[in-house]
Write a protein that holds these residues in place. Sequence first.
Motif, short mmCIF file in Angstrom:
data_model
loop_
_atom_site.label_atom_id
_atom_site.label_comp_id
_atom_site.label_asym_id
_atom_site.label_seq_id
_atom_site.Cartn_x
_atom_site.Cartn_y
_atom_site.Cartn_z
N ARG A 145 0.83 -1.21 0.00
CA ARG A 145 0.00 0.00 0.00
C ARG A 145 0.87 1.26 0.00
O ARG A 145 0.61 2.21 -0.74
CB ARG A 145 -0.92 -0.03 1.22
CG ARG A 145 -1.83 1.18 1.36
CD ARG A 145 -2.81 0.98 2.51
NE ARG A 145 -3.79 -0.06 2.16
CZ ARG A 145 -4.00 -1.16 2.86
NH1 ARG A 145 -3.30 -1.39 3.94
NH2 ARG A 145 -4.90 -2.03 2.48
N HIS A 147 1.32 4.23 -2.96
CA HIS A 147 1.19 5.66 -2.69
C HIS A 147 2.41 6.43 -3.19
O HIS A 147 2.27 7.47 -3.86
CB HIS A 147 1.01 5.89 -1.19
CG HIS A 147 1.04 7.33 -0.79
ND1 HIS A 147 0.11 8.25 -1.24
CD2 HIS A 147 1.90 8.03 -0.01
CE1 HIS A 147 0.39 9.44 -0.76
NE2 HIS A 147 1.48 9.34 -0.01
N PHE A 180 -6.86 5.68 3.25
CA PHE A 180 -5.65 5.02 2.77
C PHE A 180 -5.84 3.51 2.64
O PHE A 180 -5.28 2.87 1.75
CB PHE A 180 -4.52 5.34 3.75
CG PHE A 180 -3.15 4.84 3.35
CD1 PHE A 180 -2.71 4.94 2.03
CD2 PHE A 180 -2.30 4.30 4.29
CE1 PHE A 180 -1.44 4.50 1.67
CE2 PHE A 180 -1.03 3.86 3.93
CZ PHE A 180 -0.60 3.96 2.62
N PRO A 207 -4.86 3.51 -1.75
CA PRO A 207 -3.50 3.87 -1.33
C PRO A 207 -3.02 5.21 -1.88
O PRO A 207 -2.14 5.84 -1.28
CB PRO A 207 -2.65 2.71 -1.88
CG PRO A 207 -3.59 1.58 -2.02
CD PRO A 207 -4.90 2.19 -2.40
#
Length: 282
Positions: free
Chosen positions: A141, A145, A168, A172
């Motif tokens: 994740r 990001h 989140f 992500p």
Amino acid sequence: MPIVELDGIRTRYETVGQGPALLMFSPGGFDASLDNWISFGRYKQLGFIDALSPHYTCIVYDRRESGQSGGRLERLSWPNYVAQAIALLDHLGVDSAHAMGGCVGCSSAALLAIAQPHRVRSMVLFSPAGGVTYRVAQQRRFAAHLAFVAEHGLRAVLDLARSTDAGFSKDPRVGPWAATLRHDDEFARAYAEADPERYEVIVSGTARLLFDRDTVPWPEPEDLRVLDVPALIVPGQDTTHTPTAAPYLQECLPSTEYRDVPVAQQTKEACAATLLDFLARH
């Protein structure tokens, strides 16, 4: 709901019920808001607040970077999460409390007991998160990001966070500061103007150190093994709350009650009875 500044972090909290204090570390991963106890996944059906509040003062709060609480652009860490909890107990004048964690909140509950064992009467560790699959998913994740930031920049993260309510854990791309970006304009401006290289260090360090092992994240086994705080452990049964996480805690903690009951049998009535019985004895 009351809002207080704790160590420079705006914190939304609520106390519900009456009786001995019960500090509750919310489930929901990076979206660990107090509302999750009544609205998130299994917890909506289990109704812990309704079951416990007639007997205990349930202290619930938005963990930093979640819900309506604030945040800081720094490497996120378990000690920082626990510092917020300790500051909330101090603010409320609570000398000792039971601690309950749901999902990844179990890590914070255990770390609170390690940091200040004299203040924790007992721990309820419900469906603890952890395991190889969990660690890999969390680190993936963060990688997703950072890939989005590298391609589009931090301003794009801000714009995306404010265009959706996904956190989140679900998207992500919005990153672990999504909730704070939505309601704190000053933080949002500083975030969008942050140095990209410094930001990458903060995020990669957060991913590596928050999820640093293939068991329950962060509490060291040596610290758990000398902890005298009694614990009730109720296992989960999926790829996040893996069947290996709860037995690890049972193995490490010297004073435990382990309820090895399949999730399908963890009904609202059965769970309430189990928790109330355990808490009443401690």
